[in-house]
Design an enzyme around this catalytic site. Structure first.
Site, PDB file in Angstrom:
ATOM      1  N   ASP A 202     -39.728 -52.329  13.602  1.00 51.22           N
ATOM      2  CA  ASP A 202     -38.315 -52.317  13.353  1.00 51.22           C
ATOM      3  C   ASP A 202     -37.592 -50.974  13.028  1.00 51.22           C
ATOM      4  O   ASP A 202     -38.202 -49.940  12.518  1.00 51.22           O
ATOM      5  CB  ASP A 202     -38.328 -53.435  12.412  1.00 51.22           C
ATOM      6  CG  ASP A 202     -38.666 -52.798  10.855  1.00 51.22           C
ATOM      7  OD1 ASP A 202     -39.782 -52.155  10.954  1.00 51.22           O
ATOM      8  OD2 ASP A 202     -38.134 -53.157   9.821  1.00 51.22           O
TER       9      ASP A 202
ATOM     10  N   GLU B 114     -40.469 -53.378   7.889  1.00 55.32           N
ATOM     11  CA  GLU B 114     -40.597 -52.360   7.002  1.00 55.32           C
ATOM     12  C   GLU B 114     -39.298 -51.815   6.324  1.00 55.32           C
ATOM     13  O   GLU B 114     -39.119 -51.491   5.235  1.00 55.32           O
ATOM     14  CB  GLU B 114     -41.263 -51.097   7.772  1.00 55.32           C
ATOM     15  CG  GLU B 114     -41.763 -50.103   6.788  1.00 55.32           C
ATOM     16  CD  GLU B 114     -40.719 -48.967   6.268  1.00 55.32           C
ATOM     17  OE1 GLU B 114     -40.853 -48.187   5.330  1.00 55.32           O
ATOM     18  OE2 GLU B 114     -39.545 -49.014   6.840  1.00 55.32           O
TER      19      GLU B 114
HETATM   20  N1  BES Z   1     -40.058 -43.781   7.648  1.00 62.44           N
HETATM   21  C1  BES Z   1     -39.510 -44.026   6.247  1.00 62.44           C
HETATM   22  C2  BES Z   1     -39.961 -43.493   5.044  1.00 62.44           C
HETATM   23  C3  BES Z   1     -39.704 -42.133   4.875  1.00 62.44           C
HETATM   24  C4  BES Z   1     -38.373 -41.565   4.606  1.00 62.44           C
HETATM   25  C5  BES Z   1     -40.747 -41.174   4.978  1.00 62.44           C
HETATM   26  C6  BES Z   1     -38.234 -40.269   4.387  1.00 62.44           C
HETATM   27  C7  BES Z   1     -40.625 -39.783   4.718  1.00 62.44           C
HETATM   28  C8  BES Z   1     -39.212 -39.406   4.613  1.00 62.44           C
HETATM   29  C9  BES Z   1     -39.290 -45.543   6.025  1.00 62.44           C
HETATM   30  O1  BES Z   1     -39.013 -46.095   7.251  1.00 62.44           O
HETATM   31  C10 BES Z   1     -38.138 -46.042   5.166  1.00 62.44           C
HETATM   32  O2  BES Z   1     -37.075 -45.655   5.406  1.00 62.44           O
HETATM   33  N2  BES Z   1     -38.489 -46.530   3.987  1.00 62.44           N
HETATM   34  C11 BES Z   1     -37.418 -46.901   3.112  1.00 62.44           C
HETATM   35  C12 BES Z   1     -38.191 -47.893   2.236  1.00 62.44           C
HETATM   36  C13 BES Z   1     -37.258 -49.069   1.934  1.00 62.44           C
HETATM   37  C14 BES Z   1     -36.655 -50.015   3.072  1.00 62.44           C
HETATM   38  C15 BES Z   1     -38.038 -50.024   1.049  1.00 62.44           C
HETATM   39  C16 BES Z   1     -36.699 -45.908   2.386  1.00 62.44           C
HETATM   40  O3  BES Z   1     -37.434 -44.708   1.957  1.00 62.44           O
HETATM   41  O4  BES Z   1     -35.562 -46.034   2.040  1.00 62.44           O
HETATM   42 ZN    ZN Z   2     -36.987 -46.152   7.701  1.00 62.50          ZN
END
Ligand code: BES
Ligand code: ZN
Length: 458
Positions: A89, A154
């Site tokens: 997603d 996610e």
């Molecule tokens: N791929 C990201 C996580 C991430 C962000 C890793 C920046 C490394 C650096 C993931 O898809 C994401 O966006 N996670 C969200 C989590 C939330 C929706 C619970 C985030 O970090 O905002």
């Molecule tokens: Zn993300």
């Protein structure tokens, strides 16, 4: 890696890129209900391409939300088993007018592919599919068992994943979890993730009069919700950039000398980082460097505010409501539930007379720090070194993948963050991109990782 494997990767580069383009063309935006059919189609696409790669069993598991793609390629139960987690997603594309090419049309410029999901996380999921394909189609075969869990929620907090993992813990049993959903410290700098920040995300509502009022007839005599909200928000930080919520820092681990030394040794270019943001200068909690602020210190941010008249020209109005979305990025050992509670309590204390202030928790996740003792990290370092031709660095991430601590708990094994997103790759923003050379080197890294895991253990 055998000759035939590297040849296969080389000969199929163009096809891999073409298929990546097809994957990226599916608008699998999990937050928008109008895309729910696209999200389902995307799950099918992932399943179909795993099957075509030669993966033994593939199933699309329905949930009350978005489907989860579950696959298994078991060679021999006595061999180590890796569980690969990723998400198909993506985030919404707005503001769509700022994209230089359409978000769901993969467009290559200067060796980079631009599209929503190109680095977060479809591009990285695709690397795992292609690494498996290369091993299975060349007959080189798999020296380890691989299971995959590719979810579609996610970006909305992995709503149904926890229950699914717990209910299927036996079926998904593994020795280690591999996740490619993080980034690289710099261009050409292979990176292994050893920490993630947690998250507490809340919304603050300020309600004043029962409806919008004429700001001449009532202004000055009725408390303005927009200003009340602004007062509350500005009170959340002091001049040194510290969060003022009582108890907020109580569980934050101090940075050790060793950690500081490791940070200082990293090839991190602060000017480049600033330039990447476009901000006039950087700023944050006094007494800490940029990497310390991003990786070892918690942060509080306003993600959005809504109130009153925002249309063209001037309209004299005293708004009835104001609201703000506030997130706090957390570090070990902060507890997202406790932080949400401390925040809510403090907001109620800060509420001025004349308005009603309420707080609603939206979602959260625990921070995480790896124990890089596991031989899995040496295996990853060796695979990265072979594919990129240089030693990897160990990095934390400012972002969050809330499910990571749960993987460790359920499967009682290490989690490896093997991420290939470029710095400044515009994840969640317009013009998201992925370097194609990193995409191919990522595939090679993963294809080599299996062998390294066998040599070094997990
Ligand atoms: N791929 C990201 C996580 C991430 C962000 C890793 C920046 C490394 C650096 C993931 O898809 C994401 O966006 N996670 C969200 C989590 C939330 C929706 C619970 C985030 O970090 O905002
Ligand atoms: Zn993300």
């Amino acid at each position: 890696m055998s000759h035939s494997l590297s040849e296969y990767l080389h000969e199929n580069r163009d096809r891999f890129e073409k298929e990546l383009g097809e994957f990226l063309a599916i608008p699998s935006v999990s937050t928008e209900s109008r895309h729910s059919k696209d999200v389902e189609h995307c799950a099918e696409w992932v399943g179909e391409h795993l099957r075509r790669a030669g993966v033994g069993t593939v199933e699309i598991v329905k949930t009350d939300g978005k489907p989860i793609v579950v696959a298994e390629h078991i060679v021999n139960p006595d061999l180590p088993t890796l569980l690969v987690y990723g998400h198909y997603d993506v985030q919404p594309v707005d503001p769509v007018e700022l994209w230089e090419s359409p978000p769901f049309e993969a467009t290559v410029r200067d060796g980079c592919v631009f599209a929503r999901g190109s680095n977060d996380d479809k591009g990285q999921v695709h690397m795992h599919i292609k690494a498996l394909e290369a091993r299975l189609k060349t007959g080189v075969g798999m020296p380890v068992n691989v299971k995959l869990v590719i979810e579609g929620e996610e970006e909305i907090g992995s709503v149904h994943l926890e229950a699914f993992l717990r209910e299927n813990a036996q079926r998904l049993a593994c020795d280690a979890v591999v996740i490619s959903d993080t980034g690289m410290l710099g261009p050409d700098i292979p990176s292994i993730g050893i920490g993630l920040r947690g998250l507490a995300y809340l919304e603050v509502f300020v309600d004043g009069p029962s409806g919008d009022l004429h700001s001449g007839s009532y202004g000055g005599a009725v408390v303005n919700p927009a200003l009340a909200l602004a007062e509350i928000l500005t009170a959340l930080k002091d001049e040194s950039g510290r969060v003022t919520i009582p108890g907020f820092y109580d569980r934050v681990r101090p940075i050790t000398d060793e950690e500081r030394e490791a940070l200082n040794a990293l090839p991190f270019d602060e000017d480049e980082f600033r330039a990447e943001t476009g901000a006039v200068s950087l700023g944050g909690e006094a007494g800490y460097s940029t990497l310390e602020r991003l990786w070892y210190r918690p942060a509080l941010d306003v993600n959005g505010m809504i109130s009153g008249f925002t249309g063209e020209g001037a309209k004299t109005v005293l708004p009835a409501h104001a609201r703000a979305k506030v997130s706090m990025r957390l570090v070990p050992d902060q507890d997202p539930n406790e932080i949400a509670e401390l925040f809510s309590r403090y907001i109620r204390d800060l509420a001025p007379d004349g308005v009603r202030v309420t707080v609603k928790a939206l979602h959260g996740g625990w921070p995480w720090a790896a124990n890089p003792e596991s031989p899995l990290f040496d295996a990853a370092a060796a695979a990265l070194k072979r594919a990129f031709g240089r030693e990897p660095v160990y990095v934390r991430e400012g972002g969050s993948i809330p499910i990571v601590p749960l993987f460790e708990e359920i499967f009682e094994g290490p989690v490896l963050l093997l991420g290939f997103a470029p710095p400044g790759g515009n994840a969640h923003a317009p013009n998201e991109w992925m370097s194609l050379s990193d995409y191919h080197r990522g595939i090679e890294t993963i294809a080599r990782l299996y062998d390294e895991v066998v040599h070094r253990g997990v």
